[in-house]
Structure formats: C-alpha cells, structure tokens
Design an enzyme around this catalytic site. Structure first.
Site, PDB file in Angstrom:
ATOM      1  N   GLY B  40       0.502  -1.366   0.336  1.00  0.00           N
ATOM      2  CA  GLY B  40      -0.066   0.059   0.238  1.00  0.00           C
ATOM      3  C   GLY B  40       0.836   1.278  -0.244  1.00  0.00           C
ATOM      4  O   GLY B  40       1.892   1.419   0.892  1.00  0.00           O
ATOM      5  N   ALA B  44      -0.534   6.345   5.003  1.00  0.00           N
ATOM      6  CA  ALA B  44       0.620   5.264   5.943  1.00  0.00           C
ATOM      7  C   ALA B  44       1.559   4.322   5.119  1.00  0.00           C
ATOM      8  O   ALA B  44       2.760   4.715   6.069  1.00  0.00           O
ATOM      9  CB  ALA B  44      -0.504   4.350   6.674  1.00  0.00           C
ATOM     10  N   SER B 284     -18.807  18.022   1.135  1.00  0.00           N
ATOM     11  CA  SER B 284     -17.813  18.735   2.398  1.00  0.00           C
ATOM     12  C   SER B 284     -18.730  18.857   4.088  1.00  0.00           C
ATOM     13  O   SER B 284     -19.965  19.036   3.541  1.00  0.00           O
ATOM     14  CB  SER B 284     -17.513  19.676   2.375  1.00  0.00           C
ATOM     15  N   ARG B 337     -22.820  13.011  12.617  1.00  0.00           N
ATOM     16  CA  ARG B 337     -22.858  12.372  11.084  1.00  0.00           C
ATOM     17  C   ARG B 337     -24.027  11.642  11.700  1.00  0.00           C
ATOM     18  O   ARG B 337     -23.998  10.937  10.400  1.00  0.00           O
ATOM     19  CB  ARG B 337     -21.207  11.849  10.886  1.00  0.00           C
ATOM     20  N   LEU B 448      -5.745  11.261   8.490  1.00  0.00           N
ATOM     21  CA  LEU B 448      -4.825  11.906   7.848  1.00  0.00           C
ATOM     22  C   LEU B 448      -3.964  11.706   9.070  1.00  0.00           C
ATOM     23  O   LEU B 448      -2.912  11.304   8.414  1.00  0.00           O
ATOM     24  CB  LEU B 448      -5.057  13.109   6.664  1.00  0.00           C
TER      25      LEU B 448
END
Lengths: 253, 645
Positions: B40, B44, B284, B337, B448
């Site tokens: 990956g 990360a 957003s 949310r 992030l």
C-alpha cells in the site's frame, strides 16, 4: 440515450491495435462516461461476445489521476476542467458516434486496450520532484514564514493530478506542463530553495531521456488540463533551466 | 489466541517516551541487511516506506494502481488535525486525546490515542518541510479551521485537497528513496497471500496485474497499509479499487480482525441516481453550517417530486419538514454524523424521500443566500457548489441540493498492539487497515493524522524493536514449502473462480451484496435485520460460486478476475461484520442497534458489558469465527455519556 462507440482495442504493447465498434442503448444522461463503459462491459460479459474493455480508473471523483481517455479527439472529452470520470453523458447528443482512444505518446506505451504505462511520470519525480526532508529533525512548521501569495501560487501548481492529459494533448508529447507544475510548486517555496536549480535540471534531463518531446508553445496542454494548470509554470521552468546553466547551484553528480 | 496490547508502563503521558527509551535499535550497518515489505502506498504505506528507506532498511513497496500517487488518501478533502495550539485557543495534546476518545464513543485504546495526539504536531512540521502548501494567513503563518467534535481550531488544510497534498508529500519522500535505491517500487501488483515461516510473517505472494503472473517476495517483516473495507457495501465514497483483501488474507492466515461492525456513514453525499452508479461523492460536512435539511411534510408532495411533476420550489414553507430542527432543536442541522444519517434514512424509509429514486433529502441554502447574500455563500462553498452542479446538473443556488448518507470509512480493521503489530509476529498494520485509534467513530480530519503518525513516527520505532534480533537469521529467501503452499493456494483459488463459467458478472453479485449490507447492516441494525442479512448473504454467496462468469484468462490483465477474488473476500468479511454487529448488543458511535437507544433515539452504550475490543479469529471458510475480547481500561480519562442535546 443511444451511442455508437468506436473503441481502441489492443491485446498488449506489441500487438497491433484497431478500432472496434459497439452499439449501446438505454444510457442515462446523468451517468458518467466511465459508468457508460461499465455498462458496455456488463453487456459484453453477459452476451459473451468479447472481452470487456480495459481502462484505468479509481477514485471516480477527479482527484487520483488514474483515468484518462482520448474522447473524440480530446483528452478527458469535451467538458472543460474535468477528468474522464467527471464527464457526464449529458455532454453528448443522443445517437452520437464516440471515438475512444488511449493516451498516445512514445513515453506512455499501451499496456492493453485503453490502459497506458505512465511510470515515466514517476521516474521524472524520482529524478528530483521532491524536497529532501528526511523524517524527523525538521524545524517547527511556523519557523519559516511563507507569504500567502507564494503559498497560493505553489498550491495552484501542486493541484496537478499527474493524469498525463497534457502529454496526450501535445503534438510533441511534451511533459513540460507536468514538470513545470512540480518545479514551480517546490521552487516557489522557501523550503524548496536549497535544491531548486538542481531539481529543474535533473527533472528536465530525465524528461528528455524518457522520450517526451519539447515544448513549442501551442498550449494545448493548458487548454486540456483537467485541473487548469497554467502555462506560466512552463515559463517558470524555463527560467529555472536558464538559471541552472549560469547559476552557482550547478554541481557535478 | 492471546491479545497482548503491550501497553508500556508509566503514566499515560510518559508511555511513549518510556517505550522509546527502552526499545531495541538496529545499528546502521545492519539496517541494510534487513528487508521490509510494505503493501500500500497511501499516507501510511508511503510515509512508512520512505522513513524505513531513509533509516537504511531495504524496502519493497507494492501498489495496485499504476503509481503510488493514486492511493485513495489522495481524495481526502477537509484537513488534518494537530495539537499545535497555533491559535492560542486552548488546544493541547491532552485535549486532542480527549476529543478523539470521546468522538470514538469510548471504544478506543487510551495509550494509542494519546501517542497519536503526541506526535500530531511533528506531522505538520514534517509536511511543511516537504513542501506541502498548507493554507497560510497574510502574515505567512499557517492557517487553521475547526472541524466537528472540537471546540478549538486545530485543522490544517490545503484548500479542499489536503489529502492530495499530504500524499504528494509522502510520495515525494518515497520517490527520493526509490531514487536512492533503498526502496523498490512494484506498481500494478496486488498482494494475494501472506507467507508465514516458523510462526513469523516472512513474505507475500503478489499478482502482477499486467501479466497476471504470480510473484514471491520475502522479507524480515511485512507492513499492511491497504486502507479500509468500505467497498463491501459496493456504493461508498471509496475508490473503485479500494479493497479489503490484503488485510483479509492476513486474517485468514491468523491475524485477528477487530471491530468489523464499526463503519462510518457520512450524511452528506450526492445520492444514488441509478442502478449503473459506481460510486458516491462526498459533499463536505461544512455545508451543514448554513444549509437547512428538509423533506416534504406530505407524502403526495414527495411522490409528485419523485415523478418529476413538482420541484422543491413548489413546496410551500409550511409544507416543509425540517426534520432535524424539529427532532433536535438544540443542535438542529449540526447534529453529529451518525444522527444526521439515521434521521435521513428514517424519513426516506417512511416515504418522504425526494429525487427520482426517493432516496434523497434536501439541503437548502435559500435562507443562507437571503441572509448572507449569494456572494458570501459563493465564497464559502463555491467549489462544492460547482462540483455538485457538474455531477447533478442542477444549479444549487436556485434549487436545494439533494443529499443522502453513504459509507465512508471503516474504524474496524486488523487488530494491532501498541507497536502496531498484529497477532502474527512480524506482520504490522498501519492507517485505516488497523483498528487502533478511532474506536466506534472517527472524527473529521483524524484519518490523515493517523495514517501519517503510523508511518512517519510510530512504525520506524516499533519495527526496529522487532527487527533488532532479526539480524541473526540472515537473508530470507522466497522459497521453501511455505512459499510453495501459499502460491499454490492462490493459484487454486483463481483457477476455481475462472472455472465456474456461469452467466452473471462479478458486479452483479457485488451490487447485490452491497444492497443487502446497506439494507440490513447499515445505519440502523436490529437482531432481526442482522439475521436476515446473514441468510441473504449465504444465499448470494452460494449463487456466486455457481453462476459467476469471469471472461479471459488468469494469466493476463483481467480486471474482472481482480473484482472476483476481492468479492470472494467481501463475502467472508460481510459475514463477520454481521456477526460482530449481532454480538454487540449496544449502540455506540457508528454502530446503531435499534433495540438499544434512548427514548429520544440516541445511542445507548452498555459500558458494563461491552467496553471491549472484539477481535475475531478465522476458523475456515465455512466455520463461524471465534471472538476474543480485549478489555478496554480507562485509567486516565473520565467516561461520560455522549450528549448531543
């Protein structure tokens, strides 16, 4: 909506390619170009008449830079400031004939059908498209001030997604807009200064080595860039190139 | 299976310092003799590989796309949190830690989250040094904005493309190491199996996606940083190729998988508009600051809108149901949310949804435009409005936006200890692929932060601690019965898929699986719905193994085969998500069991019985998995009820 698609089919890099014609019907105007191709592939699979068409795609929201088709003679098709995945079928007319090709450039060999090898872009970045900041041991983020207009210009250039539309649009298959954007992004910032001229030189040499053409200032790249990267970046790159020819930074490798 | 979280001794604020002081190191001359595999190239993976390379280790890094820069971290919009306190507004490591634990509804491990908050500031320093063009104010200092779940402004951002810029920073650092020869890049390669030798992760089997050939790679340690499994739902905000398979093959080989039922559903996405749709686009969350959410009060109005006979503008003010403002007068449109997502689903399920499919609600800016003027609204949200218009072809200044919740992020993942090591020695997991930091719900701008924390500032330390005694084993070679077995296993799997030769495409099954998961194991779950899900998944899976059709050959570029083996894993994963959701008889964060709610519809946690991490152990394709518990001990933080009212 109904379309006649002429799609470039090519088994592999060595094989000879050709256009294959497919008819497709019942396409919603709200679906994206790639979703239209999904439906074509679904049909090809269900009817078992041909292998599905290979095309690169991933995020489908215009940021990863993976998709890129040459549609009716234009990279990413006939809408401005969008990638192929953001192009919707409402930009076509019912019954249109659509020609779909891969990016064509010496430095981007075809892998299969509409998939091309863009690792040349990675190689250009590896030649110098970074600031050599090893993990750890860096100053506090606010120690070096960056004027807002500089940060904004750097960001404008850094918005490049590396899709290759600039190369595909250019009659010389030049990568000057891609390289110019990366060099501008890094060389505008104070953090990029120590390696600035070296960076421009190494990236340009690598670009030439990989078979990209030169720039003859027609700006097709700027016109077709889905992120609307400006041609001023090419001018900056040229200034840096000249700078390194006479500048103090020139070093032996 | 023993779950040893290996949390260091000492007070919370000293644990990471103590760890680093006591850990083992590898001397520079020995580092180049040690090989690491990283799978990956998102935040990360790229940051870890770049850091290992800079230290002098030899790294092989793999990505399924044509370039490391395509990883889906690139699509993150909002920003990255860090406890810099540049705004002098009272932020601190302690406060970021508390916000994150509370945001996760007290289901994350204290020590890991504290460390995350501790290194958050270093991430910003590192990124700025790499040339990430963060937003600045007129003095040239870094700018911040605030995000959900926080009372301070600690979010750093680069316009609406923060993920892109951070990834390009890590990709630059990775590219530098590739040029130096410490890292070897293998693009268009997919991890197919993990190889274990003498109880340790020693290599991987990968498929070259261009030729279809299998290849073997050996190393002293393996890092999996392949993101989350949100695409099990088919429609999500994830990229098309994002998948759970690399993590899942590790699970099959013995790595515990933790909290799979914790899936985050984001309330404001552009709704589904047809069967052909392949993905959902996020709008957003900031839009809810000024937008008002509503549906028609009368069913006949909703039906007329769905038939295209009426538009939103035809519905009189008194016939509009601003259901969030009605149900949650204190928070109104700015409820968290999960609450906003569930409320939208409730209205649409009751028949009040709008749009052609009836699965959408309005997000209306008419009041904001009246109050602030169009210019101000345009300045604040112009790029989002433009994006909306491109996709939907409706002017959001004139007609209200239509939005609907969508799967966005998975908090669950491979179980890891404090060192980010899985239950298989030598196998590490980083970023969204592990479960460690977000508990039952992730706060905005924290993904992030976690990806880069793991890669830049955690793994370079903890991996050395693991690798210190590996200098004695010498070079690991990609040979022996373990490699043979793993490769044969992958080959057999692909052959059996190719040989089915049925009549339905892989997408046909994936879409059906997604619908089952969304309907019965989505925003609201119950014992009955989960039982139904289990039954339907089993039926679908059986049908898949009889009737799927994959054209072409295994030994060539074959996207249909890629989809097929990923879907095979999604079936198992879906079953585990359902089992995990069934055993968790409480509501917390993104996991909402309708049996466990307060009178006014809030989540109802059961701390006495469920304050644990559920770590599942694979038992074979047809056997139910075994659950192990890691009890969560909160020594530092005071546990309270999350109150939204």
């Amino acid at each position: 909506m109904k379309f006649t698609l002429h799609i470039w089919r090519q088994e592999n890099a060595r094989a000879k390619g050709h256009f294959e014609t497919y008819e497709i019907d019942n396409i919603s105007a709200d679906c994206s170009f790639l979703e239209m191709l999904d439906q074509l592939n679904e049909k090809l699979i269900n009817d078992k008449i041909a292998h599905p068409v290979c095309f690169d795609n991933d995020c489908r929201e215009g940021i990863c830079g993976m998709c890129g088709l040459y549609i009716n003679g234009r990279p990413h098709g006939n809408d401005d400031g969008v990638t192929t995945c953001q192009l919707h079928m409402r930009h076509f007319h019912d019954g249109d004939e659509i020609w779909v090709e891969p990016w064509r450039a010496k430095a981007f060999p075809i892998i299969k059908d509409l998939v091309v090898d863009r690792t040349a872009f990675d190689k250009i970045i590896q030649a110098g498209g970074y600031i050599s900041a090893t993990t750890g041991g860096v100053p506090d983020a606010n120690n070096i001030l960056v004027p807002k207009h500089i940060a904004d210009q750097a960001m404008d250039a850094a918005a490049c997604i590396g899709c290759g539309a600039c190369v595909a649009a250019c009659k010389n298959a030049s990568a000057m807009l891609f390289v110019g954007a990366k060099v501008s992004h890094l060389n505008l910032l104070p953090q990029g200064q120590p390696e600035a001229l070296d960076r421009a030189r190494k990236m340009i040499i690598k670009m030439d080595e990989l078979g990209f053409g030169g720039c003859t200032n027609t700006y097709a790249c700027e016109a077709e860039c889905p992120k609307q990267i400006k041609r001023q970046n090419i001018a900056r790159l040229n200034r840096q190139w000249i700078g390194q020819m006479f500048g103090r930074d020139r070093r032996e490798d | 299976m023993i779950l040893d979280s290996k949390i260091p001794e000492g007070p919370l604020s000293q644990k990471w310092t103590n760890y680093k002081a006591a850990q083992k190191l590898v001397n520079p001359a020995n580092k180049r003799k040690l090989d690491i595999i990283v799978v990956g190239t998102g935040l990360a993976g790229a940051s870890a590989a770049a850091s290992f390379g800079a230290l002098g280790f030899h790294v092989d890094i793999f990505c399924i796309q044509d370039s490391p820069r395509r990883a889906h971290s690139i699509a993150a919009q909002g920003g990255i949190n860090a406890a810099k306190n540049y705004q002098n507004d009272g932020d601190s490591v302690e406060r970021l830690f508390k916000d994150t634990i509370k945001g996760g509804d007290y289901r994350a491990r204290e020590a890991n989250v504290y460390r995350l908050a501790e290194v958050s500031g270093d991430i910003i320093d590192q990124c700025v040094a790499q040339g990430v063009p963060f937003a600045r104010d007129y003095s040239g200092l870094l700018d911040n904005r605030s995000f959900g779940g926080a009372q301070v402004s600690r979010t750093f951002y680069a316009r609406g493309q923060t993920g892109q810029q951070l990834l390009l920073g890590a990709y630059g650092a990775l590219s530098r190491e590739i040029a130096r020869g410490t890292v070897v890049l293998h693009e268009r390669h997919e991890m197919m199996d993990l190889v274990i030798k003498d109880g340790r992760a020693r290599g991987i089997i990968v498929r070259n996606l261009v030729t279809g050939e299998l290849e073997r790679y050996a190393a002293h340690a393996v890092v999996v940083a392949t993101g989350g499994y949100g695409n099990v739902y088919y429609l999500s905000t994830n990229a098309m190729n994002s998948n759970g398979s690399a993590a899942w093959v590790c699970h099959r080989r013995g790595a515990a998988f933790a909290n799979p039922c914790y899936v985050q559903i984001h309330p404001t996405c552009i709704p589904v508009h047809g069967d052909y749709q392949s993905k959902l686009t996020l709008m957003s969350e900031s839009l809810r600051n000024d937008g008002r959410i509503w549906v028609p009060k009368k069913k006949e109005d909703a039906e007329a809108i769905r038939r295209g006979e009426k538009t939103a503008l035809d519905i009189a003010e008194e016939d509009r149901d601003y259901y969030l403002e009605r149900r949650y007068p204190a928070f109104g449109n700015l409820v968290p949310r999960d609450v906003a997502s569930r409320a939208a689903k409730e209205r649409c399920d009751a028949g009040y949804g709008v749009g052609p499919t009836g699965l959408a609600v309005y997000l209306d800016f008419a009041d904001a435009i009246k109050r602030l003027g169009r210019d101000v609204v345009e300045q604040k949200y112009g790029n989002l409005f433009q994006m909306y218009q491109k996709i939907v072809d409706v002017d959001p200044y004139e007609y209200p936006m239509m939005i609907y919740p969508a799967v966005h992020y998975t908090m669950g993942g491979l179980w890891v200890d404090y060192e980010l090591q899985t239950t298989i020695p030598g196998l590490f997991a980083a970023g969204e692929a592990n479960f460690s930091d977000h508990g039952a719900n992730r706060l905005g701008a924290s993904a992030l932060m976690q990806g880069l924390a793991d890669g830049y500032f955690v793994l370079p330390y903890t991996m050395q601690n693991y690798l210190a005694d590996q200098i004695y084993v010498g070079k690991i070679k990609a040979e022996g019965p373990e490699f043979d077995e793993a490769e044969a296993n992958v080959r057999a799997r692909m052959d059996s898929l190719m040989n089915i030769q049925g009549q339905h495409s892989v997408d046909h099954y994936h879409k059906a699986l997604g619908r089952i998961m969304w309907e019965y194991c989505g925003m609201a779950r119950s014992k009955e719905s989960l039982a139904t899900a289990k039954e339907k998944i089993a039926e679908l899976e059986a049908d898949f193994y009889q009737h799927v059709f994959i054209p072409g050959k295994a030994a060539e570029m074959n996207p249909e085969l890629e989809k097929a083996y990923r879907l095979e894993d999604y079936f198992e994963l879906a079953r585990l998500i359902v089992d995990d959701a069934t055993q968790r008889e409480e509501s917390c964060g993104g996991h909402f069991r309708i049996e466990h709610q307060t009178e006014d519809g809030e989540t109802l946690r059961d701390d006495d019985n469920f304050m644990f991490v559920a770590a599942w152990e694979y038992q074979g394709h047809d056997k139910p998995e075994v659950m192990h518990k890691e009890e969560l001990n909160y020594e530092h933080i005071q546990i309270v009820k999350r109150n939204y009212k």
